[in-house]
Scaffold this motif. Structure first.
Motif, PDB file in Angstrom:
ATOM      1  N   GLU A  63       0.830  -1.209   0.000  1.00 17.77           N
ATOM      2  CA  GLU A  63       0.000   0.000   0.000  1.00 17.77           C
ATOM      3  C   GLU A  63       0.863   1.257   0.000  1.00 17.77           C
ATOM      4  O   GLU A  63       0.613   2.203  -0.756  1.00 17.77           O
ATOM      5  N   PHE A  64       1.883   1.281   0.842  1.00 15.52           N
ATOM      6  CA  PHE A  64       2.803   2.425   0.927  1.00 15.52           C
ATOM      7  C   PHE A  64       3.526   2.618  -0.405  1.00 15.52           C
ATOM      8  O   PHE A  64       3.681   3.742  -0.898  1.00 15.52           O
ATOM      9  N   PHE A  65       3.933   1.515  -1.007  1.00 15.50           N
ATOM     10  CA  PHE A  65       4.624   1.544  -2.293  1.00 15.50           C
ATOM     11  C   PHE A  65       3.722   2.142  -3.376  1.00 15.50           C
ATOM     12  O   PHE A  65       4.137   3.028  -4.141  1.00 15.50           O
ATOM     13  N   GLN A  66       2.497   1.673  -3.447  1.00 18.85           N
ATOM     14  CA  GLN A  66       1.567   2.178  -4.473  1.00 18.85           C
ATOM     15  C   GLN A  66       1.237   3.651  -4.256  1.00 18.85           C
ATOM     16  O   GLN A  66       1.159   4.430  -5.204  1.00 18.85           O
ATOM     17  N   ASN A  67       1.048   4.036  -2.991  1.00 23.23           N
ATOM     18  CA  ASN A  67       0.663   5.417  -2.695  1.00 23.23           C
ATOM     19  C   ASN A  67       1.776   6.419  -2.981  1.00 23.23           C
ATOM     20  O   ASN A  67       1.509   7.609  -3.154  1.00 23.23           O
ATOM     21  N   THR A  68       3.019   5.946  -2.998  1.00 23.04           N
ATOM     22  CA  THR A  68       4.146   6.850  -3.262  1.00 23.04           C
ATOM     23  C   THR A  68       4.699   6.691  -4.673  1.00 23.04           C
ATOM     24  O   THR A  68       5.711   7.309  -5.012  1.00 23.04           O
ATOM     25  N   ASP A  69       4.020   5.902  -5.500  1.00 21.19           N
ATOM     26  CA  ASP A  69       4.528   5.638  -6.850  1.00 21.19           C
ATOM     27  C   ASP A  69       4.647   6.916  -7.667  1.00 21.19           C
ATOM     28  O   ASP A  69       5.551   7.030  -8.508  1.00 21.19           O
ATOM     29  N   PHE A  70       3.782   7.890  -7.415  1.00 21.14           N
ATOM     30  CA  PHE A  70       3.801   9.132  -8.197  1.00 21.14           C
ATOM     31  C   PHE A  70       5.085   9.934  -7.970  1.00 21.14           C
ATOM     32  O   PHE A  70       5.420  10.836  -8.747  1.00 21.14           O
ATOM     33  N   LEU A  71       5.845   9.602  -6.919  1.00 17.32           N
ATOM     34  CA  LEU A  71       7.072  10.345  -6.615  1.00 17.32           C
ATOM     35  C   LEU A  71       8.283   9.820  -7.374  1.00 17.32           C
ATOM     36  O   LEU A  71       9.347  10.448  -7.348  1.00 17.32           O
ATOM     37  N   LYS A  72       8.140   8.695  -8.060  1.00 16.39           N
ATOM     38  CA  LYS A  72       9.321   8.027  -8.616  1.00 16.39           C
ATOM     39  C   LYS A  72      10.056   8.867  -9.655  1.00 16.39           C
ATOM     40  O   LYS A  72      11.271   8.713  -9.836  1.00 16.39           O
ATOM     41  N   ASP A  73       9.344   9.771 -10.339  1.00 20.81           N
ATOM     42  CA  ASP A  73       9.985  10.581 -11.383  1.00 20.81           C
ATOM     43  C   ASP A  73      10.265  12.011 -10.928  1.00 20.81           C
ATOM     44  O   ASP A  73      10.674  12.852 -11.738  1.00 20.81           O
ATOM     45  N   GLU A  74      10.053  12.287  -9.656  1.00 20.64           N
ATOM     46  CA  GLU A  74      10.364  13.611  -9.110  1.00 20.64           C
ATOM     47  C   GLU A  74      11.872  13.859  -9.209  1.00 20.64           C
ATOM     48  O   GLU A  74      12.685  13.053  -8.752  1.00 20.64           O
ATOM     49  N   LYS A  75      12.252  14.973  -9.821  1.00 23.59           N
ATOM     50  CA  LYS A  75      13.675  15.233 -10.058  1.00 23.59           C
ATOM     51  C   LYS A  75      14.432  15.519  -8.770  1.00 23.59           C
ATOM     52  O   LYS A  75      15.591  15.110  -8.614  1.00 23.59           O
ATOM     53  N   ASP A  76      13.821  16.221  -7.852  1.00 24.03           N
ATOM     54  CA  ASP A  76      14.506  16.621  -6.627  1.00 24.03           C
ATOM     55  C   ASP A  76      14.292  15.560  -5.540  1.00 24.03           C
ATOM     56  O   ASP A  76      13.177  15.392  -5.048  1.00 24.03           O
ATOM     57  N   PRO A  77      15.328  14.857  -5.119  1.00 27.85           N
ATOM     58  CA  PRO A  77      15.143  13.809  -4.105  1.00 27.85           C
ATOM     59  C   PRO A  77      14.663  14.343  -2.763  1.00 27.85           C
ATOM     60  O   PRO A  77      13.944  13.660  -2.037  1.00 27.85           O
ATOM     61  N   LEU A  78      15.034  15.576  -2.435  1.00 25.67           N
ATOM     62  CA  LEU A  78      14.585  16.145  -1.160  1.00 25.67           C
ATOM     63  C   LEU A  78      13.082  16.426  -1.182  1.00 25.67           C
ATOM     64  O   LEU A  78      12.403  16.319  -0.156  1.00 25.67           O
ATOM     65  N   THR A  79      12.553  16.749  -2.357  1.00 27.41           N
ATOM     66  CA  THR A  79      11.099  16.909  -2.497  1.00 27.41           C
ATOM     67  C   THR A  79      10.407  15.565  -2.291  1.00 27.41           C
ATOM     68  O   THR A  79       9.350  15.483  -1.644  1.00 27.41           O
ATOM     69  N   MET A  80      10.993  14.500  -2.802  1.00 28.34           N
ATOM     70  CA  MET A  80      10.439  13.153  -2.588  1.00 28.34           C
ATOM     71  C   MET A  80      10.346  12.858  -1.099  1.00 28.34           C
ATOM     72  O   MET A  80       9.335  12.340  -0.604  1.00 28.34           O
ATOM     73  N   VAL A  81      11.418  13.193  -0.392  1.00 25.49           N
ATOM     74  CA  VAL A  81      11.471  12.923   1.048  1.00 25.49           C
ATOM     75  C   VAL A  81      10.407  13.720   1.795  1.00 25.49           C
ATOM     76  O   VAL A  81       9.757  13.215   2.715  1.00 25.49           O
ATOM     77  N   GLU A  82      10.220  14.966   1.390  1.00 22.90           N
ATOM     78  CA  GLU A  82       9.229  15.816   2.062  1.00 22.90           C
ATOM     79  C   GLU A  82       7.807  15.311   1.824  1.00 22.90           C
ATOM     80  O   GLU A  82       6.955  15.363   2.709  1.00 22.90           O
ATOM     81  N   LYS A  83       7.537  14.769   0.631  1.00 18.99           N
ATOM     82  CA  LYS A  83       6.161  14.446   0.253  1.00 18.99           C
ATOM     83  C   LYS A  83       5.683  13.079   0.746  1.00 18.99           C
ATOM     84  O   LYS A  83       4.480  12.873   0.894  1.00 18.99           O
ATOM     85  N   TYR A  84       6.591  12.118   0.979  1.00 20.11           N
ATOM     86  CA  TYR A  84       6.084  10.791   1.329  1.00 20.11           C
ATOM     87  C   TYR A  84       5.449  10.757   2.711  1.00 20.11           C
ATOM     88  O   TYR A  84       4.679   9.853   3.030  1.00 20.11           O
ATOM     89  N   ASP A  85       5.734  11.763   3.530  1.00 21.03           N
ATOM     90  CA  ASP A  85       5.148  11.844   4.871  1.00 21.03           C
ATOM     91  C   ASP A  85       3.627  11.742   4.865  1.00 21.03           C
ATOM     92  O   ASP A  85       3.026  11.178   5.781  1.00 21.03           O
ATOM     93  N   SER A  86       3.018  12.284   3.836  1.00 25.76           N
ATOM     94  CA  SER A  86       1.553  12.309   3.771  1.00 25.76           C
ATOM     95  C   SER A  86       0.955  10.936   3.466  1.00 25.76           C
ATOM     96  O   SER A  86      -0.263  10.766   3.554  1.00 25.76           O
ATOM     97  N   TYR A  87       1.797   9.969   3.125  1.00 29.94           N
ATOM     98  CA  TYR A  87       1.305   8.659   2.691  1.00 29.94           C
ATOM     99  C   TYR A  87       1.813   7.527   3.583  1.00 29.94           C
ATOM    100  O   TYR A  87       1.741   6.359   3.205  1.00 29.94           O
TER     101      TYR A  87
END
Length: 445
Positions: A234-258
């Motif tokens: 479930e966690f994997f699917q909910n964060t799948d939209f982040l896989k192509d985010e260019k900035d890794p720090l943005t990825m880190v900030e956004k997964y908190d919501s999921y």
């Protein structure tokens, strides 16, 4: 090895020239790259004759600054670190004076941090004191964490990439550690918390034959390892939209919501990232215990936990109602959660290894100071091993504990752990501090 001004040394190796720095009678060979990786790809070994060192900053996998760890230990100075999606570096700490005939036992530090934060080369895990006292070598390994290393499930986003990173580091050690005076035939993996959990799972991983010989596992949360598949998917699917985010720090900030819901998945949500069964290099969950038993005779193991593992989380919580409850209720909560997450699963793990013919020692650590308000909580073992007073002196974990107590108890533990790393045994005659119980586990335990 050639001496240079300002206590800088050069090791002339098959890799090329590697710099080392003399610091208080030890040599630190800082931040050597052992592999490279692209996002969600397997690590690729660093080519020989192409050494790369990051000398002035500490490389880390992109991660959140942890307010909890800032309280537990000390505030993180983010200017000291260099975020890198390919954080496969290691640091070697060894005695300054080693004869050419001397082969040092190699202890490989696998850091904890819930598979989510941390790195190998931190002041709070500086092994210099241990290295000087016990004439050993410590190799501190950094690896991918969080979304980048411990959440996957498809060919495009494989699981367990952080485990593959560690395996690549162990291969590098086998190939190159003799250049620095280390004995590739005496390698002990040493990890705390999720680092200990990683080591337990490396014992049943594919592709590790001959890479290590012993394991020291401290406070591994083995109670979180079971029945995670649905939560991870479930966690994997909910964060799948982040896989192509260019900035890794943005990825880190956004997964908190999921992050997985506590109401739905319970206590295991405290560690949302983990090694994942059923994906390389691991077996299925159902096969794991039998495989630990089957592999038990391959490794000497020292495993244990602290008596009050969850006390810091429960008794010093800044949010929630915990701290307002009566002491007896808080103590009961600590006891129940420590037993379910740490003590009982670790006891079972040790007994399974022993029943498989393994050479297993088990320890329990109690409070450094009598009547301490927190007791022997998670991470209290770290300043005992890594006796770096400047890094630990402001830790809430050690509040009102004289450093002399920590250092004296720690010196005895460091000697015991080094004895195990050198010989695979702890003698009944070896001195133990009052706070430590350690015993050989019998096969009919």
């Amino acid at each position: 090895m050639k001496d240079h001004p300002n206590s800088v040394y050069t090791f002339h190796t098959s890799l090329g020239n590697i710099l080392a720095f003399q610091e208080d009678h030890v040599l630190k060979i800082k931040n050597i790259r052992y592999a490279r990786s692209e996002r969600f790809k397997m690590p690729v070994p660093q080519k020989d004759n192409n050494p790369e060192q990051l000398l002035h900053k500490t490389p880390v996998c992109p991660q959140k600054v942890s307010p909890f760890l800032d309280r537990l230990i000390q505030k993180t100075n983010i200017d000291d670190f260099q975020p890198d999606e390919s954080p496969q570096y290691l640091t070697i700490t060894r005695p300054e004076n080693v004869s050419t005939e001397d082969k040092l036992p190699v202890i490989v530090w696998i850091h904890g941090g819930s598979y989510e934060v941390g790195c190998g080369n931190l002041p709070t895990s500086d092994p210099s004191v241990w290295v000087k006292e016990q004439h050993v070598m410590v190799v501190s390994v950094s690896y991918r964490l969080g979304l980048f290393g411990f959440l996957g499930g498809t060919e495009d986003r494989p699981a367990n990439l952080g485990l593959f990173d560690i395996i690549e580091a162990l291969k590098w050690i086998q190939a190159h550690i003799s250049n620095f005076g280390g004995d590739k035939d005496n390698v002990t993996l040493f990890g705390q918390s999720s680092g200990g959990d990683a080591i337990a799972h490396l014992m049943i991983s594919e592709g590790v034959k001959g890479l290590f010989h012993r394991a020291i596992i401290q406070s591994a949360p083995l109670g979180f390892r079971k029945k995670r598949q649905k939560m991870s998917q479930e966690f994997f699917q909910n964060t799948d939209f982040l896989k192509d985010e260019k900035d890794p720090l943005t990825m880190v900030e956004k997964y908190d919501s999921y992050l997985p819901s506590f109401r739905k998945y319970g206590l295991k949500t405290a560690m949302p990232f983990c090694s994942q069964y059923g994906f390389p290099p691991l077996c299925t969950e159902e096969e794991s215990v039998d495989l630990w038993k089957k592999n038990a005779s391959k490794y000497d193991v020292l495993v244990g936990y602290n008596q009050d593992e969850t006390a810091f989380y429960i008794k010093t919580a800044e949010k929630g109602f915990y701290t307002y409850l009566h002491k007896k209720i808080l103590d009961k909560m600590v006891s129940v959660t420590t037993n379910s997450i740490y003590a009982n699963p670790i006891n079972n793990f040790a007994e399974n290894l022993a029943s498989g013919g393994g050479n297993v020692y088990q320890f329990v650590l109690s409070s450094i100071t009598q009547n301490h308000s927190i007791g022997a909580s998670h991470c209290v073992d770290l300043p005992l091993i890594f006796s770096n007073e400047s890094a630990w002196k402001n830790s809430v974990l050690l509040k009102d504990t004289p450093w002399s107590n920590i250092h004296l108890s720690g010196k005895k533990i460091r000697a015991l752990w080094a004895e195990f790393a050198k010989t695979g045994k702890i003698s009944n005659d070896s001195e133990r501090p009052e706070i430590l119980k350690v015993n050989k586990v019998s096969s009919n335990h």
